[in-house]
Design a protein around this motif. Structure first.
Motif, PDB file in Angstrom:
ATOM      1  N   ALA A  23      29.418 -23.137 -13.592  1.00 48.17           N
ATOM      2  CA  ALA A  23      27.989 -23.321 -13.384  1.00 48.17           C
ATOM      3  C   ALA A  23      27.436 -22.315 -12.392  1.00 48.17           C
ATOM      4  O   ALA A  23      26.277 -21.957 -12.451  1.00 48.17           O
ATOM      5  CB  ALA A  23      27.709 -24.737 -12.893  1.00 48.17           C
ATOM      6  N   SER A  24      28.263 -21.837 -11.488  1.00 50.88           N
ATOM      7  CA  SER A  24      27.783 -20.875 -10.508  1.00 50.88           C
ATOM      8  C   SER A  24      28.318 -19.480 -10.816  1.00 50.88           C
ATOM      9  O   SER A  24      28.487 -18.682  -9.925  1.00 50.88           O
ATOM     10  CB  SER A  24      28.202 -21.313  -9.101  1.00 50.88           C
ATOM     11  OG  SER A  24      29.615 -21.343  -9.012  1.00 50.88           O
ATOM     12  N   ALA A  25      28.588 -19.229 -12.081  1.00 52.64           N
ATOM     13  CA  ALA A  25      29.101 -17.928 -12.490  1.00 52.64           C
ATOM     14  C   ALA A  25      28.174 -16.834 -11.992  1.00 52.64           C
ATOM     15  O   ALA A  25      26.963 -17.011 -11.948  1.00 52.64           O
ATOM     16  CB  ALA A  25      29.231 -17.878 -14.002  1.00 52.64           C
ATOM     17  N   VAL A  27      25.800 -13.895 -11.517  1.00 51.69           N
ATOM     18  CA  VAL A  27      24.819 -13.075 -12.227  1.00 51.69           C
ATOM     19  C   VAL A  27      25.035 -11.643 -11.786  1.00 51.69           C
ATOM     20  O   VAL A  27      25.065 -11.344 -10.600  1.00 51.69           O
ATOM     21  CB  VAL A  27      23.377 -13.523 -11.916  1.00 51.69           C
ATOM     22  CG1 VAL A  27      22.376 -12.579 -12.544  1.00 51.69           C
ATOM     23  CG2 VAL A  27      23.141 -14.944 -12.386  1.00 51.69           C
ATOM     24  N   THR A  62      18.938 -16.723 -17.626  1.00 50.80           N
ATOM     25  CA  THR A  62      20.075 -16.993 -16.746  1.00 50.80           C
ATOM     26  C   THR A  62      20.564 -18.423 -16.899  1.00 50.80           C
ATOM     27  O   THR A  62      21.773 -18.669 -16.997  1.00 50.80           O
ATOM     28  CB  THR A  62      19.710 -16.694 -15.279  1.00 50.80           C
ATOM     29  OG1 THR A  62      19.352 -15.311 -15.163  1.00 50.80           O
ATOM     30  CG2 THR A  62      20.858 -17.010 -14.342  1.00 50.80           C
ATOM     31  N   ARG A  66      24.325 -19.327 -18.209  1.00 46.82           N
ATOM     32  CA  ARG A  66      25.208 -20.169 -17.389  1.00 46.82           C
ATOM     33  C   ARG A  66      25.610 -21.439 -18.124  1.00 46.82           C
ATOM     34  O   ARG A  66      26.756 -21.883 -18.030  1.00 46.82           O
ATOM     35  CB  ARG A  66      24.532 -20.507 -16.065  1.00 46.82           C
ATOM     36  CG  ARG A  66      24.538 -19.363 -15.091  1.00 46.82           C
ATOM     37  CD  ARG A  66      23.926 -19.759 -13.782  1.00 46.82           C
ATOM     38  NE  ARG A  66      24.198 -18.736 -12.790  1.00 46.82           N
ATOM     39  CZ  ARG A  66      23.557 -18.640 -11.641  1.00 46.82           C
ATOM     40  NH1 ARG A  66      22.614 -19.516 -11.330  1.00 46.82           N
ATOM     41  NH2 ARG A  66      23.862 -17.686 -10.783  1.00 46.82           N
ATOM     42  N   ASP A  67      24.664 -22.027 -18.855  1.00 49.02           N
ATOM     43  CA  ASP A  67      24.963 -23.242 -19.612  1.00 49.02           C
ATOM     44  C   ASP A  67      25.991 -22.947 -20.707  1.00 49.02           C
ATOM     45  O   ASP A  67      26.946 -23.707 -20.879  1.00 49.02           O
ATOM     46  CB  ASP A  67      23.678 -23.814 -20.220  1.00 49.02           C
ATOM     47  CG  ASP A  67      23.902 -25.156 -20.895  1.00 49.02           C
ATOM     48  OD1 ASP A  67      24.517 -26.050 -20.273  1.00 49.02           O
ATOM     49  OD2 ASP A  67      23.468 -25.304 -22.053  1.00 49.02           O
ATOM     50  N   ALA A  70      29.358 -22.465 -19.006  1.00 43.41           N
ATOM     51  CA  ALA A  70      29.903 -23.708 -18.464  1.00 43.41           C
ATOM     52  C   ALA A  70      30.407 -24.641 -19.560  1.00 43.41           C
ATOM     53  O   ALA A  70      31.419 -25.323 -19.383  1.00 43.41           O
ATOM     54  CB  ALA A  70      28.849 -24.423 -17.616  1.00 43.41           C
ATOM     55  N   VAL A 147      25.818 -12.730 -17.083  1.00 44.17           N
ATOM     56  CA  VAL A 147      26.615 -13.653 -16.286  1.00 44.17           C
ATOM     57  C   VAL A 147      28.078 -13.375 -16.577  1.00 44.17           C
ATOM     58  O   VAL A 147      28.470 -13.195 -17.729  1.00 44.17           O
ATOM     59  CB  VAL A 147      26.259 -15.121 -16.630  1.00 44.17           C
ATOM     60  CG1 VAL A 147      27.134 -16.086 -15.892  1.00 44.17           C
ATOM     61  CG2 VAL A 147      24.798 -15.392 -16.319  1.00 44.17           C
TER      62      VAL A 147
END
Length: 169
Positions: A23-25, A27, A62, A66-67, A70, A147
């Motif tokens: 989730a915090s990959a 950017v 973004t 990210r989704d 994840a 990402v």
């Protein structure tokens, strides 16, 4: 007995860090800028106006990248049925006071030499659908993201999402 508590705390922290990683990959702003530059070069070479980076569309792009990272899917529509237009509205791409608006999206993912901005834009330009979106005459705004993280079992993957939009007064 005292030794168990610190070990447990460290283990819990490690598990939480691993669970939060997708989730915090990261950017990759450097790659995002390269993609926009390459897209605008393709557009300029054909006499088209350049796209301007839009903060709301970039937030939407973004969040979607990210989704996908994840949850391990690769699609324009989320598993819940959310589309690029839904994501753009949610991210603040305002459509009130406009007579009409449109949005489109292109996606890519790759690793190593196939995950570079040059390879991704080249791939899009060799696909009639993606080339048509990128070179669309009506587009004015762009949300661009890259990402980096593990994707579908492939560590070090790059996911690119480009949302292009146009609002008409």
């Amino acid at each position: 007995m005292k030794l168990k508590t610190p070990v447990l705390v460290v283990l819990i922290a490690a598990v939480l860090a691993l669970a939060a990683a997708p989730a915090s990959a990261g950017v990759r702003k450097d790659l995002r800028a390269d993609v926009l530059r390459l897209i605008n070069a393709e557009r300029s070479a054909r006499g088209l106006h350049t796209l301007h980076l839009d903060a709301a569309l970039s937030r939407a792009a973004t969040a979607h990248a990210r989704d996908m990272l994840a949850r391990g899917y690769f699609a324009h529509t989320s598993p819940e049925g959310r589309t690029a237009a839904d994501r753009a509205r949610r991210a603040g791409y305002r459509t009130a006071r406009y007579r009409s608006w449109r949005i489109a999206e292109v996606l890519a993912w790759g690793m190593g030499s196939r995950g570079t901005p040059e390879a991704v834009v080249d791939g899009w330009m060799h696909s009639s659908y993606h080339r048509g979106v990128i070179l669309g005459r009506s587009w004015r705004d762009a949300g661009v993201t890259c990402v980096q993280g593990g994707f579908q079992g492939a560590p070090g993957s790059f996911l690119y999402t480009i949302d292009v939009g146009r609002r008409t007064r």
